[in-house]
Design an enzyme around this catalytic site. Structure first.
Site, PDB file in Angstrom:
ATOM      1  N   GLU A   1       7.243 -81.471  36.482  1.00 16.45           N
ATOM      2  CA  GLU A   1       7.316 -80.656  35.268  1.00 16.45           C
ATOM      3  C   GLU A   1       7.309 -81.543  34.037  1.00 16.45           C
ATOM      4  O   GLU A   1       7.795 -82.678  34.087  1.00 16.45           O
ATOM      5  CB  GLU A   1       8.616 -79.840  35.251  1.00 16.45           C
ATOM      6  CG  GLU A   1       8.806 -78.915  36.421  1.00 16.45           C
ATOM      7  CD  GLU A   1      10.119 -78.151  36.325  1.00 16.45           C
ATOM      8  OE1 GLU A   1      10.225 -77.099  36.992  1.00 16.45           O
ATOM      9  OE2 GLU A   1      11.037 -78.606  35.613  1.00 16.45           O
TER      10      GLU A   1
ATOM     11  N   HIS B   1      15.363 -71.772  36.201  1.00 18.90           N
ATOM     12  CA  HIS B   1      16.310 -72.055  35.120  1.00 18.90           C
ATOM     13  C   HIS B   1      17.536 -71.151  35.254  1.00 18.90           C
ATOM     14  O   HIS B   1      17.437 -69.936  35.135  1.00 18.90           O
ATOM     15  CB  HIS B   1      15.705 -71.903  33.726  1.00 18.90           C
ATOM     16  CG  HIS B   1      16.354 -72.812  32.713  1.00 18.90           C
ATOM     17  ND1 HIS B   1      17.591 -72.572  32.169  1.00 18.90           N
ATOM     18  CD2 HIS B   1      15.960 -73.995  32.189  1.00 18.90           C
ATOM     19  CE1 HIS B   1      17.912 -73.546  31.332  1.00 18.90           C
ATOM     20  NE2 HIS B   1      16.939 -74.433  31.331  1.00 18.90           N
TER      21      HIS B   1
ATOM     22  N   HIS C   1      11.474 -83.547  36.629  1.00 14.67           N
ATOM     23  CA  HIS C   1      11.042 -83.325  35.241  1.00 14.67           C
ATOM     24  C   HIS C   1      11.304 -84.605  34.451  1.00 14.67           C
ATOM     25  O   HIS C   1      12.343 -84.758  33.808  1.00 14.67           O
ATOM     26  CB  HIS C   1      11.813 -82.142  34.637  1.00 14.67           C
ATOM     27  CG  HIS C   1      11.318 -81.709  33.300  1.00 14.67           C
ATOM     28  ND1 HIS C   1      11.327 -80.396  32.892  1.00 14.67           N
ATOM     29  CD2 HIS C   1      10.794 -82.401  32.259  1.00 14.67           C
ATOM     30  CE1 HIS C   1      10.840 -80.302  31.673  1.00 14.67           C
ATOM     31  NE2 HIS C   1      10.512 -81.522  31.265  1.00 14.67           N
TER      32      HIS C   1
END
Length: 237
Positions: free
Chosen positions: A70, A190, A43
């Protein structure tokens, strides 16, 4: 089977703390795959505080499973994706100063915006996933963006799991079932860890992929990276 994609952002955070190349992010990705990871997630953020844009370019050349990139689809991010063309792009609406991702997309308000981005990314050959809270209206509206998958944002599940796991998983079970009915694939990520992952998998049988970084790397400090990846994969059987 649900695939495990290992997020290596924290490896890059440790490297950047000293300004050299130790630990080596590319070697870490190779090792994660060798130890059983079925994908590598990164990310990159605008300030490059962990994964750098150049890391993403370099990873594309060495990842042999799937590279999942991401990020918030800013112009710089989209330019990177056009160049790299990863197997999957996960669109996340995080602010530039966010410590970590903390909310899913409002697919009603941003449907037209997301539709244009999704169309472009799919034309590049990327599978597209949209980061969502387990909100049934947001899942329904996600269909209109043309996305291939949604990624359920599981912080709320992880937080509530310790107190009432049935209540914690209920909205995720409903969201995943609806997504499946609508023809959307389902990912999750997450705050998933060795305590809460197996139950989520049991309750979401259609779950295709989880991306896990922070908890996995923390566990690896004590258990070793190879052993930890195998332990996480066993939770997904």
């Amino acid at each position: 089977m649900t695939k495990l994609s290992v997020n290596i952002n924290k490896i890059a955070t440790l490297r950047n703390a000293r300004g050299h190349n130790r630990p080596d992010v590319l070697q870490a990705a190779r090792d994660c795959e060798r130890f059983g990871a079925e994908g590598i997630t990164v990310h990159p953020r605008p300030d490059e505080r962990h994964i750098r844009y150049q890391d993403v370019r370099d990873l594309k050349g060495i990842v042999t499973t799937e590279l999942n990139v991401e990020g918030n689809p800013t112009p710089d991010f989209l330019e990177l994706v056009r160049e790299v063309r990863p197997e999957q792009v996960t669109l996340v609406p995080d602010a530039p100063d966010a410590i970590t991702s903390n909310a899913g997309w409002d697919t009603l308000c941003h449907q037209e915006y997301l539709r244009g981005i999704v169309q472009e990314l799919k034309a590049l050959g990327c599978r597209v996933s949209i980061f969502l809270d387990p909100d049934l209206e947001m899942v329904k509206a996600a269909v209109g963006t043309g996305t291939d998958r949604i990624e359920l944002y599981t912080e709320a599940y992880a937080t509530q799991y310790r107190h009432n796991r049935e209540a914690a998983v209920a909205p995720y079970r409903a969201a995943a079932a609806l997504a499946q009915q609508l023809g959307l694939g389902v990912n999750a990520g997450h705050d998933l860890d060795l305590d809460n992952l197996a139950f989520l998998k049991q309750q979401l049988p259609a779950l295709q992929e989880v991306s896990i970084g922070h908890a996995l790397i923390c566990d690896a400090l004590y258990l070793g990276l190879e052993n930890t990846i195998q332990l996480y994969r066993r939770q997904l059987l």
